[in-house]
Design an enzyme around this catalytic site. Structure first.
Site, PDB file in Angstrom:
ATOM      1  N   ALA A  62       0.625  10.286   2.667  1.00 22.17           N
ATOM      2  CA  ALA A  62       1.123  10.489   4.024  1.00 22.17           C
ATOM      3  C   ALA A  62       1.363   9.110   4.634  1.00 22.17           C
ATOM      4  O   ALA A  62       0.844   8.110   4.146  1.00 22.17           O
ATOM      5  CB  ALA A  62       0.082  11.244   4.835  1.00 22.17           C
ATOM      6  N   GLY A 101      -1.089  12.513  -0.208  1.00 19.26           N
ATOM      7  CA  GLY A 101      -0.015  13.462   0.045  1.00 19.26           C
ATOM      8  C   GLY A 101       1.065  13.404  -1.030  1.00 19.26           C
ATOM      9  O   GLY A 101       1.782  14.387  -1.262  1.00 19.26           O
ATOM     10  N   GLU A 104      -0.258  15.512  -3.687  1.00 23.16           N
ATOM     11  CA  GLU A 104      -0.208  16.889  -3.176  1.00 23.16           C
ATOM     12  C   GLU A 104       1.218  17.435  -3.235  1.00 23.16           C
ATOM     13  O   GLU A 104       1.428  18.617  -3.496  1.00 23.16           O
ATOM     14  CB  GLU A 104      -0.764  16.935  -1.749  1.00 23.16           C
ATOM     15  CG  GLU A 104      -2.285  16.685  -1.735  1.00 23.16           C
ATOM     16  CD  GLU A 104      -2.842  16.550  -0.334  1.00 23.16           C
ATOM     17  OE1 GLU A 104      -2.408  15.621   0.377  1.00 23.16           O
ATOM     18  OE2 GLU A 104      -3.699  17.355   0.051  1.00 23.16           O
ATOM     19  N   GLU A 124      -7.852   9.702  -0.322  1.00 23.98           N
ATOM     20  CA  GLU A 124      -8.136   9.936   1.103  1.00 23.98           C
ATOM     21  C   GLU A 124      -9.576   9.614   1.481  1.00 23.98           C
ATOM     22  O   GLU A 124      -9.854   9.135   2.581  1.00 23.98           O
ATOM     23  CB  GLU A 124      -7.825  11.394   1.482  1.00 23.98           C
ATOM     24  CG  GLU A 124      -6.352  11.691   1.675  1.00 23.98           C
ATOM     25  CD  GLU A 124      -5.641  12.061   0.384  1.00 23.98           C
ATOM     26  OE1 GLU A 124      -6.191  11.770  -0.711  1.00 23.98           O
ATOM     27  OE2 GLU A 124      -4.542  12.615   0.461  1.00 23.98           O
TER      28      GLU A 124
HETATM   29  N1  3HC Z   1       1.226   4.765   4.934  1.00 22.14           N
HETATM   30  C1  3HC Z   1       1.784   3.744   5.616  1.00 22.14           C
HETATM   31  N2  3HC Z   1       1.884   2.489   5.132  1.00 22.14           N
HETATM   32  C2  3HC Z   1       1.393   2.268   3.913  1.00 22.14           C
HETATM   33  C3  3HC Z   1       0.795   3.280   3.141  1.00 22.14           C
HETATM   34  C4  3HC Z   1       0.732   4.587   3.701  1.00 22.14           C
HETATM   35  N3  3HC Z   1       0.201   5.626   3.028  1.00 22.14           N
HETATM   36  N4  3HC Z   1       0.406   2.751   1.954  1.00 22.14           N
HETATM   37  C5  3HC Z   1       0.754   1.462   1.989  1.00 22.14           C
HETATM   38  N5  3HC Z   1       1.346   1.160   3.164  1.00 22.14           N
HETATM   39  C6  3HC Z   1       1.896  -0.137   3.566  1.00 22.14           C
HETATM   40  C7  3HC Z   1       0.817  -1.215   3.642  1.00 22.14           C
HETATM   41  O1  3HC Z   1       0.199  -1.223   4.897  1.00 22.14           O
HETATM   42  C8  3HC Z   1       1.630  -2.465   3.372  1.00 22.14           C
HETATM   43  O2  3HC Z   1       2.277  -2.783   4.571  1.00 22.14           O
HETATM   44  P1  3HC Z   1       2.553  -4.331   4.938  1.00 22.14           P
HETATM   45  O3  3HC Z   1       3.394  -4.865   3.849  1.00 22.14           O
HETATM   46  O4  3HC Z   1       3.224  -4.244   6.266  1.00 22.14           O
HETATM   47  O5  3HC Z   1       1.200  -4.977   5.000  1.00 22.14           O
HETATM   48  C9  3HC Z   1       2.697  -2.002   2.393  1.00 22.14           C
HETATM   49  O6  3HC Z   1       2.756  -0.573   2.528  1.00 22.14           O
HETATM   50  C10 3HC Z   1       2.406  -2.342   0.958  1.00 22.14           C
HETATM   51  O7  3HC Z   1       1.089  -1.882   0.651  1.00 22.14           O
HETATM   52  P2  3HC Z   1       0.117  -2.730  -0.281  1.00 22.14           P
HETATM   53  O8  3HC Z   1       0.076  -4.129   0.181  1.00 22.14           O
HETATM   54  O9  3HC Z   1      -1.144  -1.979  -0.368  1.00 22.14           O
HETATM   55  O10 3HC Z   1       0.909  -2.685  -1.668  1.00 22.14           O
HETATM   56  P3  3HC Z   1       0.367  -2.598  -3.138  1.00 22.14           P
HETATM   57  O11 3HC Z   1       1.572  -2.623  -3.981  1.00 22.14           O
HETATM   58  O12 3HC Z   1      -0.728  -3.577  -3.354  1.00 22.14           O
HETATM   59  O13 3HC Z   1      -0.320  -1.149  -3.259  1.00 22.14           O
HETATM   60  C11 3HC Z   1      -0.489   1.228  -3.010  1.00 22.14           C
HETATM   61  C12 3HC Z   1       0.450   0.006  -3.179  1.00 22.14           C
HETATM   62  C13 3HC Z   1      -1.366   1.398  -4.255  1.00 22.14           C
HETATM   63  C14 3HC Z   1       0.354   2.441  -2.814  1.00 22.14           C
HETATM   64  C15 3HC Z   1      -1.416   0.980  -1.786  1.00 22.14           C
HETATM   65  O14 3HC Z   1      -0.613   0.630  -0.696  1.00 22.14           O
HETATM   66  C16 3HC Z   1      -2.243   2.164  -1.357  1.00 22.14           C
HETATM   67  O15 3HC Z   1      -3.271   2.429  -1.947  1.00 22.14           O
HETATM   68  N6  3HC Z   1      -1.792   2.874  -0.290  1.00 22.14           N
HETATM   69  C17 3HC Z   1      -2.556   3.912   0.328  1.00 22.14           C
HETATM   70  C18 3HC Z   1      -2.538   5.165  -0.451  1.00 22.14           C
HETATM   71  C19 3HC Z   1      -3.283   6.229   0.284  1.00 22.14           C
HETATM   72  O16 3HC Z   1      -4.383   6.034   0.769  1.00 22.14           O
HETATM   73  N7  3HC Z   1      -2.685   7.421   0.354  1.00 22.14           N
HETATM   74  C20 3HC Z   1      -3.280   8.512   1.037  1.00 22.14           C
HETATM   75  C21 3HC Z   1      -2.797   8.505   2.450  1.00 22.14           C
HETATM   76  S1  3HC Z   1      -3.604   9.749   3.439  1.00 22.14           S
HETATM   77  C22 3HC Z   1      -2.860  11.185   3.003  1.00 22.14           C
HETATM   78  O17 3HC Z   1      -2.008  11.196   2.161  1.00 22.14           O
HETATM   79  C23 3HC Z   1      -3.291  12.392   3.767  1.00 22.14           C
HETATM   80  C24 3HC Z   1      -2.797  13.634   3.139  1.00 22.14           C
HETATM   81  O18 3HC Z   1      -3.786  14.190   2.335  1.00 22.14           O
HETATM   82  C25 3HC Z   1      -2.440  14.649   4.179  1.00 22.14           C
END
Ligand code: 3HC
Length: 666
Positions: A62, A101, A104, A124
């Protein structure tokens, strides 16, 4: 630019997501996916659809930035329902990471194909949440309760090959041919027809849930999200799909509205923000760091060296005496061999890393390195002498760094003719384990030297934060504001255990006096048992040095379990009456007010003085360097949550001078 586009490949509709940087499920992506599915269903010549992504990754979750905003249609649930209940097969074609997400979404596709390097997971829990778009209900149906419970509660992703074994992925594509392989696979799926994950039966053994709770009791102490994740997986085993989804929704919203997830989401962005240097021109070229020198083969020097060897960077390590050098190199080897014995890597890898190490007794051996990190004891005169020599020995452009934990980096730099190349790189002990690195920017430090130090920090797996030159930089400066009152509270009547327990309850791995015992109270002690000016002198005079000899503020058994020490309490009592202090009752609330509130105050002063770039950097320092519980978001985030007004009132009541910015906030 449209974030979702479609194109035909014969009877297949390819729905292509392009929402850099990580293809997060922003509202326009949800809309685009929904429209894409509708297009596939409405066109009788289309027999199947593929969801694939441009860029480096499949959908990584998400859009976390939307969590703090008003909800925007369409909801993810509606988009995913439309997908899962579609009458034509939909295939997820996965590369990079399918996370949260994103996974998912893939679970709501009817089949999944992935490249071997792909990773799939539901992280998450690391954001204080649970997969709130059906992940906890669909995963147990697809991969079984055991795997689902482990994935949801740990948040760790699984590689594609393992995902295939688990049944999470149906086919593996060629690493470079996902687009074509997905088309071929989709054609095979046409005959099979759609297969909705929700229609599968939950399989597996529920006992894993209790086992996970027992195994992770210590790690999860204080955290809400791992337990909520497990409760949802458990619900999947007893509730029909729709009721399970409603249960998941309720649990998700509880977490989303709570302070723990807010703190953990704050830390997600804080960690990434910390790497950024304000005002750094985008095109700043970094210096090439091919070879590193470390001065000092003691605990710090050895740990620092290991970071570079592990990252494949050659290190020349310099000591004054052969036996100290041999000892230091021996400890590095032993640490690696211990890790190899635990199966972390092979013995061959140990040899590869050790082959990158060049021990030397002469600073002259550092003539060709690109970065030197000095890790000798904290004495300004000695440091200045070393930096003066480095100035003469090192090649032009080499970065000269000190691992000092509180000395003035500008004074150290003044011993050279190139202060622009000098900065601090303050590692935390044990330096090969602790994630935090404070990069100290001197008055004359060149911006490219600073940017290079930050980048090399990332390369060796650290979370680097820029700090300014001040006593103790960010971390130790705030630590001293906590230690002073903790010592004073002992004198006023609290016991070490009462104070430490307040910290443990708060979520720290240990309290200030446990930390004192761990570090060793005799470090820096004058060694004269008749000269007793401080409580520490009194403890050392009685031979209570800390964990190292089993006696400190606590008594320790051979397994280092602590129990309150009657002897230590007598020494404290005795010192208290010698200081003419009267014992009184101290409340736990007072301990919080006097030990933690001054840290918040000091953080504000650090910001006012420009010693940290931003409040969230201070939070990063405390979470990665000192064990501040991540679910409380660091001292600055916690301070805001606690309320500036309440903090200012208490600080003034305790006679602490309050920072202007904190007052203004109140
Ligand atoms: N939403 C918004 N922005 C995000 C994001 C997300 N889910 N994931 C990453 N970003 C942004 C980061 O803040 C960063 O922004 P910046 O360049 O302005 O600082 C940019 O994307 C790049 O991220 P990384 O520096 O982390 O890049 P990497 O290549 O090192 O890693 C990744 C990529 C493995 C995808 C890592 O970003 C990550 O783990 N992201 C989070 C994944 C996550 O937690 N997903 C679950 C979200 S909650 C959800 O999905 C709820 C659902 O169940 C309803």
């Amino acid at each position: 630019m449209q974030s979702v586009t479609t194109h035909r490949e014969g009877e297949i509709l390819v729905i292509l997501v392009n929402n850099p940087p990580v293809n997060a499920l922003s509202w326009h992506v949800r809309q685009g996916l929904k429209d894409g599915v509708e297009e596939a269903l409405n066109d009788p010549t289309i027999k199947a659809a593929i969801i694939r992504c441009e860029g480096t990754t499949f959908i990584a979750g998400a859009d976390i930035t939307e969590f703090s905003q008003a909800p925007k249609e369409p909801a993810l649930g509606a988009t995913l329902d439309a997908m899962e209940t579609a009458s034509k097969p939909i295939i997820a074609a996965i590369h990079g990471t399918a996370l949260g997400g994103g996974l998912e979404t893939a679970l709501c596709c009817h089949y999944r194909i992935a490249v071997p390097s792909a990773k799939l997971g539901v992280p998450e829990v690391k954001l204080g949440l649970l997969p709130g778009a059906g992940g906890t209900q669909r995963l147990p149906r697809l991969v079984g309760v055991e795997a689902a419970a482990a994935m949801c509660s740990s948040g760790d992703p699984v590689p594609a090959a393992k995902a295939k074994e688990m049944g999470l992925v149906d086919a593996l594509a060629g690493e470079a041919s996902l687009a074509e392989d997905a088309i071929a696979f989709a054609r095979e799926c046409i005959a099979k027809g759609p297969r909705a994950t929700r229609d599968l039966l939950v399989k597996g053994d529920l006992s894993v849930i209790e086992q996970l709770k027992t195994a992770n009791g210590k790690k999860w102490k204080g955290f809400e999200a791992p337990y909520a994740n497990l409760a949802c997986v458990e619900a999947a085993t007893r509730l029909p799909f729709d009721e399970g989804m409603a249960f998941e929704r309720t649990e998700f919203m509880k977490l989303m509205m709570g302070s723990q997830s807010a703190a953990q989401r704050h830390m997600f962005f804080a960690e990434r923000q910390a790497a950024k240097i304000d005002g750094l021109p985008k095109d700043t070229p970094l210096r090439d760091i091919k070879k590193v020198g470390v001065i000092g083969a003691g605990t710090m020097g050895g740990g620092i060296t290991m970071n570079f060897l592990s990252a494949g960077v050659p290190v020349t390590i310099v000591e004054m005496q052969q036996d100290a050098l041999d000892r230091g190199v021996g400890i590095i080897r032993k640490n690696y061999e211990n890790s190899a014995a635990k199966g972390r890597f092979t013995q061959e890898k140990v040899e590869q890393m050790m082959a990158l190490l060049t021990p030397s007794l002469s600073l002259d051996a550092l003539a060709d390195v690109d970065l030197v990190i000095e890790a000798i004891y904290e004495n300004m005169d000695v440091k200045k002498e070393v930096f003066g020599k480095l100035d003469a020995i090192c090649k032009p452009g080499a970065i000269l760094a000190s691992n000092t934990s509180y000395l003035n980096v500008d004074t150290i730099a003044s011993a050279t003719s190139r202060p622009e190349d000098v900065l601090g790189m303050h590692f935390f002990s044990p330096a090969n384990v602790m994630k935090l690195l404070e990069v100290v920017r001197g008055e004359k430090t060149a911006i490219d030297a600073l940017a290079t130090a930050m980048a090399i920090g990332k390369k060796i797996g650290k979370i680097a934060v820029v700090a300014g030159v001040c006593d103790g930089f960010i971390g130790n400066r705030m630590l001293s504001k906590r230690q002073g009152p903790a010592n004073a509270l002992l004198m006023e009547g609290a016991s070490p255990a009462q104070i430490d327990n307040v910290f443990l309850e708060f979520g720290f791995p240990m309290g200030p006096f446990q930390m004192g015992d761990l570090a060793g109270m005799d470090i820096g002690w004058h060694r004269d048992p008749t000269k007793i000016d401080t409580l520490r002198d009194a403890m050392c005079a009685a031979g209570r040095f800390g964990q190292k000899n089993g006696k400190g503020y606590y008594d320790y058994d051979e397994k280092r379990n602590r129990t309150p020490s009657a002897e230590a309490l007598v020494i404290i009592e005795d010192f208290r009456s010698r200081s003419n202090m009267k014992k009184r009752d101290v409340t736990d609330q007072e301990i919080v007010e006097r030990c933690l509130y001054p840290m918040v105050n000091e953080g504000h002063l650090i910001l006012e003085e420009g010693m940290a770039q931003r409040a969230s950097d201070i939070d990063v320092v405390w979470i990665y360097g000192y064990g501040w519980p991540v679910y409380r978001g660091g001292p600055m985030f916690w301070g805001d949550l606690e309320g500036a007004g309440k903090i200012v009132e208490a600080l003034e009541r305790h006679g602490v001078k309050v920072a202007q910015s904190l007052k203004a906030k109140a």
